[in-house]
Motif scaffolding. Sequence first.
Motif, PDB file in Angstrom:
ATOM      1  N   GLY A 194     -33.536  30.388  17.662  1.00 43.68           N
ATOM      2  CA  GLY A 194     -32.327  31.342  17.845  1.00 43.68           C
ATOM      3  C   GLY A 194     -31.668  31.156  19.220  1.00 43.68           C
ATOM      4  O   GLY A 194     -30.471  31.284  19.193  1.00 43.68           O
ATOM      5  N   PHE A 195     -32.480  30.572  20.165  1.00 43.84           N
ATOM      6  CA  PHE A 195     -31.689  30.540  21.395  1.00 43.84           C
ATOM      7  C   PHE A 195     -30.684  29.427  21.287  1.00 43.84           C
ATOM      8  O   PHE A 195     -29.600  29.411  22.340  1.00 43.84           O
ATOM      9  CB  PHE A 195     -32.793  30.315  22.441  1.00 43.84           C
ATOM     10  N   LYS A 196     -30.724  28.485  20.450  1.00 46.38           N
ATOM     11  CA  LYS A 196     -29.602  27.562  20.354  1.00 46.38           C
ATOM     12  C   LYS A 196     -28.478  27.966  19.813  1.00 46.38           C
ATOM     13  O   LYS A 196     -27.408  27.382  19.892  1.00 46.38           O
ATOM     14  CB  LYS A 196     -30.270  26.325  19.564  1.00 46.38           C
ATOM     15  N   LEU A 197     -28.374  29.171  18.877  1.00 42.33           N
ATOM     16  CA  LEU A 197     -27.367  29.689  18.372  1.00 42.33           C
ATOM     17  C   LEU A 197     -26.552  30.571  19.099  1.00 42.33           C
ATOM     18  O   LEU A 197     -26.932  31.746  19.465  1.00 42.33           O
ATOM     19  CB  LEU A 197     -27.829  30.394  17.109  1.00 42.33           C
ATOM     20  N   ASN A 198     -25.506  30.289  19.907  1.00 38.14           N
ATOM     21  CA  ASN A 198     -24.547  31.002  20.546  1.00 38.14           C
ATOM     22  C   ASN A 198     -23.624  31.579  19.625  1.00 38.14           C
ATOM     23  O   ASN A 198     -22.388  31.087  19.000  1.00 38.14           O
ATOM     24  CB  ASN A 198     -23.823  30.064  21.524  1.00 38.14           C
ATOM     25  N   LEU A 199     -23.715  33.275  19.527  1.00 38.72           N
ATOM     26  CA  LEU A 199     -22.954  33.713  18.622  1.00 38.72           C
ATOM     27  C   LEU A 199     -21.368  34.016  19.172  1.00 38.72           C
ATOM     28  O   LEU A 199     -20.477  34.247  18.269  1.00 38.72           O
ATOM     29  CB  LEU A 199     -23.355  35.378  18.287  1.00 38.72           C
ATOM     30  N   THR A 239     -10.678  17.043  16.015  1.00 37.39           N
ATOM     31  CA  THR A 239     -11.088  18.225  15.682  1.00 37.39           C
ATOM     32  C   THR A 239     -11.360  18.142  14.009  1.00 37.39           C
ATOM     33  O   THR A 239     -12.419  18.715  13.710  1.00 37.39           O
ATOM     34  CB  THR A 239      -9.944  19.249  15.523  1.00 37.39           C
ATOM     35  N   GLN A 240     -10.776  17.448  13.260  1.00 37.07           N
ATOM     36  CA  GLN A 240     -10.990  17.155  11.808  1.00 37.07           C
ATOM     37  C   GLN A 240     -12.197  16.436  11.688  1.00 37.07           C
ATOM     38  O   GLN A 240     -12.931  17.017  10.811  1.00 37.07           O
ATOM     39  CB  GLN A 240      -9.638  16.772  11.192  1.00 37.07           C
ATOM     40  N   PHE A 241     -12.319  15.495  12.501  1.00 38.65           N
ATOM     41  CA  PHE A 241     -13.715  14.813  12.092  1.00 38.65           C
ATOM     42  C   PHE A 241     -14.848  15.515  12.495  1.00 38.65           C
ATOM     43  O   PHE A 241     -15.876  15.283  12.132  1.00 38.65           O
ATOM     44  CB  PHE A 241     -13.453  13.235  12.853  1.00 38.65           C
ATOM     45  N   GLY A 242     -14.628  16.146  13.650  1.00 35.49           N
ATOM     46  CA  GLY A 242     -15.905  17.255  14.163  1.00 35.49           C
ATOM     47  C   GLY A 242     -16.336  17.979  13.015  1.00 35.49           C
ATOM     48  O   GLY A 242     -17.381  18.379  12.728  1.00 35.49           O
ATOM     49  N   VAL A 243     -15.318  18.735  12.398  1.00 32.41           N
ATOM     50  CA  VAL A 243     -15.649  19.748  11.363  1.00 32.41           C
ATOM     51  C   VAL A 243     -16.113  18.948  10.329  1.00 32.41           C
ATOM     52  O   VAL A 243     -17.020  19.460   9.414  1.00 32.41           O
ATOM     53  CB  VAL A 243     -14.154  20.474  11.035  1.00 32.41           C
ATOM     54  N   GLY A 252     -14.475  16.403  19.262  1.00 27.74           N
ATOM     55  CA  GLY A 252     -14.963  16.119  18.133  1.00 27.74           C
ATOM     56  C   GLY A 252     -16.490  16.629  18.009  1.00 27.74           C
ATOM     57  O   GLY A 252     -17.036  17.176  17.125  1.00 27.74           O
ATOM     58  N   LEU A 253     -17.188  16.222  19.152  1.00 31.97           N
ATOM     59  CA  LEU A 253     -18.647  16.624  19.370  1.00 31.97           C
ATOM     60  C   LEU A 253     -18.677  18.109  19.150  1.00 31.97           C
ATOM     61  O   LEU A 253     -19.536  18.933  18.649  1.00 31.97           O
ATOM     62  CB  LEU A 253     -19.127  16.102  20.575  1.00 31.97           C
ATOM     63  N   ASP A 254     -17.728  18.828  20.010  1.00 36.46           N
ATOM     64  CA  ASP A 254     -17.735  20.402  19.966  1.00 36.46           C
ATOM     65  C   ASP A 254     -17.517  20.928  18.685  1.00 36.46           C
ATOM     66  O   ASP A 254     -18.271  21.880  18.359  1.00 36.46           O
ATOM     67  CB  ASP A 254     -16.616  20.826  21.102  1.00 36.46           C
ATOM     68  N   GLU A 255     -16.609  20.197  17.978  1.00 35.84           N
ATOM     69  CA  GLU A 255     -16.258  20.997  16.658  1.00 35.84           C
ATOM     70  C   GLU A 255     -17.349  20.620  15.775  1.00 35.84           C
ATOM     71  O   GLU A 255     -17.604  21.650  15.000  1.00 35.84           O
ATOM     72  CB  GLU A 255     -14.905  20.318  15.985  1.00 35.84           C
ATOM     73  N   ALA A 256     -18.055  19.675  16.084  1.00 37.76           N
ATOM     74  CA  ALA A 256     -19.226  19.247  15.070  1.00 37.76           C
ATOM     75  C   ALA A 256     -20.421  20.119  15.349  1.00 37.76           C
ATOM     76  O   ALA A 256     -20.940  20.756  14.147  1.00 37.76           O
ATOM     77  CB  ALA A 256     -19.776  17.844  15.169  1.00 37.76           C
ATOM     78  N   ILE A 257     -20.762  20.569  16.528  1.00 33.76           N
ATOM     79  CA  ILE A 257     -21.786  21.515  16.867  1.00 33.76           C
ATOM     80  C   ILE A 257     -21.492  22.915  16.194  1.00 33.76           C
ATOM     81  O   ILE A 257     -22.249  23.772  15.645  1.00 33.76           O
ATOM     82  CB  ILE A 257     -22.097  21.334  18.341  1.00 33.76           C
ATOM     83  N   ILE A 258     -20.244  23.305  16.544  1.00 39.57           N
ATOM     84  CA  ILE A 258     -19.853  24.588  15.948  1.00 39.57           C
ATOM     85  C   ILE A 258     -19.885  24.567  14.733  1.00 39.57           C
ATOM     86  O   ILE A 258     -20.565  25.788  14.003  1.00 39.57           O
ATOM     87  CB  ILE A 258     -18.371  25.004  16.523  1.00 39.57           C
ATOM     88  N   THR A 259     -19.188  23.882  13.975  1.00 35.63           N
ATOM     89  CA  THR A 259     -19.582  23.913  12.386  1.00 35.63           C
ATOM     90  C   THR A 259     -20.906  23.885  11.756  1.00 35.63           C
ATOM     91  O   THR A 259     -21.255  24.590  10.933  1.00 35.63           O
ATOM     92  CB  THR A 259     -18.694  22.784  11.810  1.00 35.63           C
TER      93      THR A 259
END
Length: 341
Positions: free
Chosen positions: A79-84, A189-193, A216-223
């Motif tokens: 759960g510590f990996k999940l930043n709300l 952004t699209q490719f990350g999502v 792309g990396l940030d969007e991939a992680i968030i999604t």
Amino acid sequence: MIRELKKTAFWISFFITFICAVIGSFLAQLPYLSLVGALVLSMLLGIALQLQPTLIKKANIESGFISNKFLRLGIILLGFKLNLVQLAHAGIKSILLAVCIVTGMILLTYWLSRKMGVERELAILTATGSGICGAAAVMGVSPQIKVAKNQEKQQRENEVLAVATVAILGTIFTLIEIGLKPLLHMTPTQFGVFTGGSLHEIAHAVAAGSSAGPVGLDEAIITKLSRVLLLAPAALLIGIWYQRTSPQQANGTVKAKLPIPWFMAGFILTSMIGSFFPISSGVLDLLVKLAYIVLGMAMAALGMNVNFDTIIHRGRKAFSAAFICSCILMIAVLAASKLFF
């Protein structure tokens, strides 16, 4: 005397699985093995230990305890990996996309698996692993699938089959999506999502999303983490559904209890602590690494009990169903990424 033997067996199991988890985490940092992920590598090391039958015989007495209790502890620490806060900033579109992906993929994979003759317990685990977050989802939902004592060994085999399926498929589709990137004409952004929404493991989303640069990396992680967020409610709903539709409940032979996954409450609590309390990024990274070590120990213990003949015989239909559904998921998320992001 018996207590001393069990205590010795526990420490043998602890030591063996700990070494597997540490080695698995190290190997997962290597360029190509990073696609496989630390958890699957730990399980593979546990499987490899079957070449030492004497050692395995001594450790197997308590390996069930390791795979069961350490699994719950690892999920809580994860759960510590999940930043709300980060997920909230991503906006409603990411959450809605995650809900559609998780719901649709679980229902579709389960339905197709059953149509192809896969037993319901294996179908559920394969569907949740494909729809949410790979091995962690399989291991998080499995305790909600309550089976009779004489079916527990088969349930362990189901876990291994589901984990292996999503790991192999995730790696295959990671390579496919990276190869397709020049042909898709998508923004970072699209490719990350796209990658975060269609790939199974966090490691897969990171590997593919990073090919589109930092954005792309940030969007991939968030999604991807938006899908991870749904692990707790999915586990609860699946547990309730399974309990109400199981033959034992239908016949009234087992007294019903609400299958509340309390360790999932710990998962949400640690994500809240990591998101809202002033904890340094270094400490959070350390806690996440500890989570993967503990989960790796559970996976190694699981691998120590694998029956290869059973896996080869029972795994083909589940793999085929998950492959078809993964193709559909990739196409659907590709369209959604282009249309809405």
